[in-house]
Design a protein around this motif. Structure first.
Motif, short mmCIF file in Angstrom:
data_model
loop_
_atom_site.label_atom_id
_atom_site.label_comp_id
_atom_site.label_asym_id
_atom_site.label_seq_id
_atom_site.Cartn_x
_atom_site.Cartn_y
_atom_site.Cartn_z
N HIS A 213 13.88 -8.97 19.45
CA HIS A 213 13.84 -10.07 20.40
C HIS A 213 14.64 -9.75 21.66
N HIS A 214 14.37 -10.54 22.70
CA HIS A 214 15.14 -10.48 23.95
C HIS A 214 14.91 -11.79 24.68
N ILE A 215 15.89 -12.22 25.44
CA ILE A 215 15.77 -13.44 26.24
C ILE A 215 15.89 -13.10 27.71
N VAL A 216 15.05 -13.71 28.52
CA VAL A 216 15.10 -13.58 29.98
C VAL A 216 15.38 -14.97 30.53
N VAL A 217 16.38 -15.07 31.41
CA VAL A 217 16.80 -16.38 31.91
C VAL A 217 16.80 -16.43 33.43
N SER A 218 16.66 -17.64 33.97
CA SER A 218 16.74 -17.86 35.41
C SER A 218 18.20 -17.78 35.85
N GLU A 219 18.39 -17.65 37.16
CA GLU A 219 19.75 -17.50 37.69
C GLU A 219 20.63 -18.72 37.42
N ASP A 220 20.04 -19.88 37.20
CA ASP A 220 20.81 -21.09 36.95
C ASP A 220 20.85 -21.47 35.47
N ALA A 221 20.44 -20.56 34.60
CA ALA A 221 20.34 -20.88 33.17
C ALA A 221 21.69 -20.82 32.46
N SER A 222 21.76 -21.63 31.41
CA SER A 222 22.87 -21.60 30.47
C SER A 222 22.27 -21.80 29.09
N VAL A 223 22.57 -20.88 28.17
CA VAL A 223 22.00 -20.90 26.82
C VAL A 223 23.13 -20.79 25.80
N VAL A 224 23.14 -21.68 24.83
CA VAL A 224 24.08 -21.60 23.72
C VAL A 224 23.48 -20.64 22.69
N VAL A 225 24.30 -19.71 22.20
CA VAL A 225 23.87 -18.72 21.20
C VAL A 225 24.79 -18.83 19.99
N VAL A 226 24.18 -18.96 18.80
CA VAL A 226 24.95 -19.04 17.56
C VAL A 226 24.49 -17.91 16.65
N GLU A 227 25.46 -17.15 16.12
CA GLU A 227 25.13 -16.06 15.21
C GLU A 227 26.30 -15.82 14.26
N ASN A 228 26.06 -14.97 13.28
CA ASN A 228 27.10 -14.62 12.33
C ASN A 228 28.28 -14.00 13.05
N ARG A 229 29.46 -14.33 12.62
CA ARG A 229 30.68 -13.85 13.27
C ARG A 229 30.79 -12.33 13.30
N ASN A 230 30.25 -11.65 12.29
CA ASN A 230 30.38 -10.19 12.24
C ASN A 230 29.22 -9.46 12.91
N THR A 231 28.40 -10.18 13.69
CA THR A 231 27.33 -9.51 14.43
C THR A 231 27.96 -8.59 15.47
N SER A 232 27.57 -7.32 15.43
CA SER A 232 28.17 -6.34 16.33
C SER A 232 27.18 -5.20 16.55
N ILE A 233 27.58 -4.24 17.35
CA ILE A 233 26.76 -3.07 17.63
C ILE A 233 26.49 -2.27 16.36
N GLU A 234 27.40 -2.35 15.40
CA GLU A 234 27.24 -1.60 14.14
C GLU A 234 26.11 -2.14 13.27
N ASN A 235 25.75 -3.42 13.42
CA ASN A 235 24.67 -3.98 12.62
C ASN A 235 23.56 -4.59 13.48
N THR A 236 23.44 -4.05 14.70
CA THR A 236 22.38 -4.43 15.62
C THR A 236 21.69 -3.17 16.12
N GLU A 237 20.36 -3.19 16.08
CA GLU A 237 19.59 -2.06 16.62
C GLU A 237 19.00 -2.47 17.95
N LYS A 238 18.89 -1.50 18.87
CA LYS A 238 18.32 -1.74 20.19
C LYS A 238 17.24 -0.73 20.49
N LYS A 239 16.26 -1.17 21.29
CA LYS A 239 15.27 -0.24 21.82
C LYS A 239 15.01 -0.62 23.28
#
Length: 108
Positions: free
Chosen positions: A80-106
């Motif tokens: 997934h990925h999110i694209v936002v407008s310049e005036d956007a504000s988004v609340v994001v909730v995730e597991n506390r231990n979410t980090s680069i070590e358990n996230t894959e990117k492409k």
């Protein structure tokens, strides 16, 4: 006592952590201005709530124009990925231990 925190700068910032969860605010910056990457979290779902502005939440199979006040859940393991407008504000909730070590990117 009530704690109040604000995030008015660009990008993503964790605002609070509690138990197993963390809550952040995502605002516009270059990373969230276009669809040029995707990520997936290997240990947790991720929840998005559009507070202001406009945002589109992308997965490999769909693009969803977000509505203010609705809750959008991206299940664990979904690119997934999110694209936002310049005036956007988004609340994001995730597991506390979410980090680069358990996230894959492409990138593309």
């Amino acid at each position: 006592m009530i704690e109040v925190r604000k995030h008015t700068a660009e990008g993503f910032k964790v605002m609070t952590e509690y138990g197993e969860w963390k809550v952040g605010i995502l605002r516009y910056n270059e990373r969230f201005s276009r669809l040029g990457e995707m990520e997936r979290h290997l240990l947790t779902d991720e929840v998005f709530v559009l507070v202001s502005g406009k945002a589109t939440l992308y997965t490999e199979s769909e693009a969803v124009e977000m509505e203010q006040g609705s809750v959008y859940t991206v299940p664990v393991g979904v690119w997934h990925h999110i694209v936002v407008s310049e005036d956007a504000s988004v609340v994001v909730v995730e597991n506390r231990n979410t980090s680069i070590e358990n996230t894959e990117k492409k990138y593309f």
